[in-house]
Write an enzyme that holds these catalytic residues in place. Structure first.
Site, PDB file in Angstrom:
ATOM      1  CE  LYS A  47      -1.789   3.013   2.548  1.00  0.00           C
ATOM      2  NZ  LYS A  47      -1.841   4.206   1.691  1.00  0.00           N
ATOM      3  CD  GLU A  66      13.670   0.648   8.543  1.00  0.00           C
ATOM      4  OE1 GLU A  66      14.271   1.637   9.013  1.00  0.00           O
ATOM      5  OE2 GLU A  66      14.175  -0.481   8.485  1.00  0.00           O
ATOM      6  CB  CYS A  68      13.485   9.070   7.872  1.00  0.00           C
ATOM      7  SG  CYS A  68      14.468   8.059   6.762  1.00  0.00           S
ATOM      8  CD  GLU A  76      10.294  12.717  11.199  1.00  0.00           C
ATOM      9  OE1 GLU A  76       9.163  12.234  11.352  1.00  0.00           O
ATOM     10  OE2 GLU A  76      11.207  12.134  10.591  1.00  0.00           O
TER      11      GLU A  76
END
Ligand code: NAD
Length: 481
Positions: free
Chosen positions: A174, A249, A283, A384
């Site tokens: 997906k 992750e 990331c 973040e």
């Protein structure tokens, strides 16, 4: 119905019953197309199709060199189609064309690498503690759900799918609703390359609908997820209910460290590259810069000047350094986080707003931004941003540095610039991170494991470990008495 992009189950296109959605070009605001959404019933069909295809001896018992040959042919087709794949990704996430081209090449390289590993990964004979032969063989999970974000779909999807297929699984992928079509095209190329129908299925749709249905499906035995930490935690909770395995992750807030004894010119290039490539939507972006106090003012002044000189522009303009953000929603979120930092007392040393260039007004642009005047506990230093926003922080000595650098919930990556090898080694061992770069930053390779510690995730992708992630060890003991 005909102008809606369908998704792929069992080698056939499906329009599905879920919520269709538009794909937007963030550089222009234009609609790329409307994409079909997979409902829970469509996801169920995809998983059942994958389960049957995986159990078919044609795939389950395929000899490794034959499986490897298919993966290599997929790599060939990705290479032949690379320019079109790169432009497709660029239209959906606004990433610079040069980076998209590198990522298309990286996707082909991942298929080739896992084809190689597929042929050479050994089973083991373990030391015996009695009259028996103890063997360890590695079995596929069966059906793997792969769920991916929008920032680098070509490479992130390849490193999951190629490894899962090499390990003998079937996959239901997906992709992000912001970058739905590179996965569909690669799956089509895989069919042309001879991958049996049903071994790679792609369901497009919204996270809360299609993604949630996939995660909840009882026949999915491993969920390989790359995305935000909050989503990863929700997926891990759901998977725990039926003891499905997860490989996660997740996000990062990586420390990038410049010591006074470093080659400061190279460090400056490394800091800019580590932060502002992909417009900071990485990331592993080095988004907290720690500079030794003795050189702090001078280094930050040079960094601010270089940052202000970065060219913000269209993703396909050859002189662009910083392209738009991936979506308008995301640009607004980044802007609001900068406002939050201002309210907390941040000094905006560069950027901090949208560009005022009228030529960029229709795109989701945001200026590369440097924030100072805060300490590591400030919200902007802990959360973040996933955009072009760098926090600069001074440090005094190694204990102070390590305490600050490790002082977040995350642990994905770190970078160190120093002329001292012993210091680099001490710091590399002390930093809580899945990857540490020394006198370089953001170097990635399919041959080394990648992943995070703490809230940056669990499990590893790529390298030898990247294949084992998609297998379970099984012990087979033979009595010899
Ligand atoms: P996200 O978590 O919002 O979405 C990621 C994927 O999960 C999308 O496909 C989305 O549709 C799906 N999803 C959302 N809710 C879901 C649910 N309830 N159940 C199942 N699936 C669901 O992340 P994003 O905004 O697409 O990506 C940005 C994040 O990804 C950042 O935090 C970034 O650090 C992280 N990321 C991590 C790595 C890594 O390797 N560690 C690499 C790239 C990006």
């Amino acid at each position: 119905m005909t102008d809606i992009q369908p998704f792929l189950i069992g080698g056939a296109w499906a329009h599905g019953e879920g919520t269709p959605f538009d794909s937007l070009n963030p550089a222009t605001g234009d609609i790329n197309g409307t994409i079909a959404g997979a409902s829970a019933a469509d996801v169920d069909r995809a998983v059942r199709t994958a389960k049957a295809a995986q159990a078919d001896p044609a795939w389950r018992d395929m000899l490794p060199h034959r499986r490897a040959a298919i993966l290599r042919r997929i790599a060939d087709r990705i290479e032949s189609d690379a320019e079109s794949l790169a432009r497709r990704q660029m239209r959906e996430n606004g990433k610079r064309l040069a980076e998209c081209r590198e990522q298309a090449a990286g996707a082909a390289a991942a298929y080739r690498y896992f084809a190689g590993l597929c042929e050479v990964m050994p089973s083991e004979v373990a030391p015996s503690r009695g009259p028996h032969l103890s063997m360890v063989v590695y079995e596929p999970y069966g059906v793997v759900a792969a769920i991916t974000p929008w920032n680098s779909p070509l490479t992130l999807e390849a490193q999951k799918v190629a490894a899962a297929l090499a390990a003998g699984n079937a996959v239901v992928l997906k992709p992000s609703e912001f970058t739905p079509t590179p996965a569909l095209r690669v799956a089509e190329l895989a069919l042309e390359a001879g991958l049996p129908p049903g071994i790679l299925n792609v369901v497009t749709g919204l996270g809360g609908e299609t993604g949630a249905a996939l995660v909840a499906h009882p026949d999915v035995r491993l969920i390989s997820f790359t995305g935000g930490t909050a989503t990863g935690k929700a997926i891990a909770r759901e998977a725990a209910g039926r003891m499905a395995a997860v490989a996660l992750e997740l996000g990062g807030k990586s420390p990038h460290i410049v010591c006074a004894d470093a080659d400061l010119d190279k460090a400056l290039d490394g800091v800019l590259h580590g932060m502002f490539t992909s417009s900071g939507q990485s990331c592993i972006a080095g988004s907290r810069l720690f500079v030794e106090r003795a050189i702090f003012d001078g280094f930050v002044a040079r960094l601010v000047a270089r940052t202000r000189a970065l060219k913000v522009g269209a993703p396909d303009a050859p002189d662009t350094d910083v392209a738009p953000l991936s979506s308008f929603i995301h640009r607004d979120k980044v802007a609001s986080m900068v406002e939050m930092a201002r309210a907390d007392g941040a000094q905006v040393l560069a950027g901090g707003t949208r560009p005022d260039d009228a030529g960029l007004a229709k795109g989701a642009y945001f200026l590369p931004t440097i924030l100072g005047g805060l300490d590591n506990t400030a919200r902007i230093c802990q959360l973040e941003v996933f955009g072009p926003v760098l926090c600069v922080l001074p440090f005094d000595d190694e204990p102070d540095l390590v305490a600050q650098a490790n002082g977040t919930a995350f642990g994905l990556a770190a970078g160190i610039w120093t002329g001292s090898m012993p210091k680099a080694w001490r710091l590399a061992r002390a930093l809580e991170a899945g990857t540490v770069w020394i006198n370089t930053y953001k170097e990635l390779s399919v041959s080394v494991p990648f992943g995070g510690v703490k809230e940056s995730g669990s499990g590893r992708e790529k390298g030898f470990w990247g294949l084992r992630t998609y297998q379970e060890p099984k012990t087979v003991m033979w009595g010899l008495a």
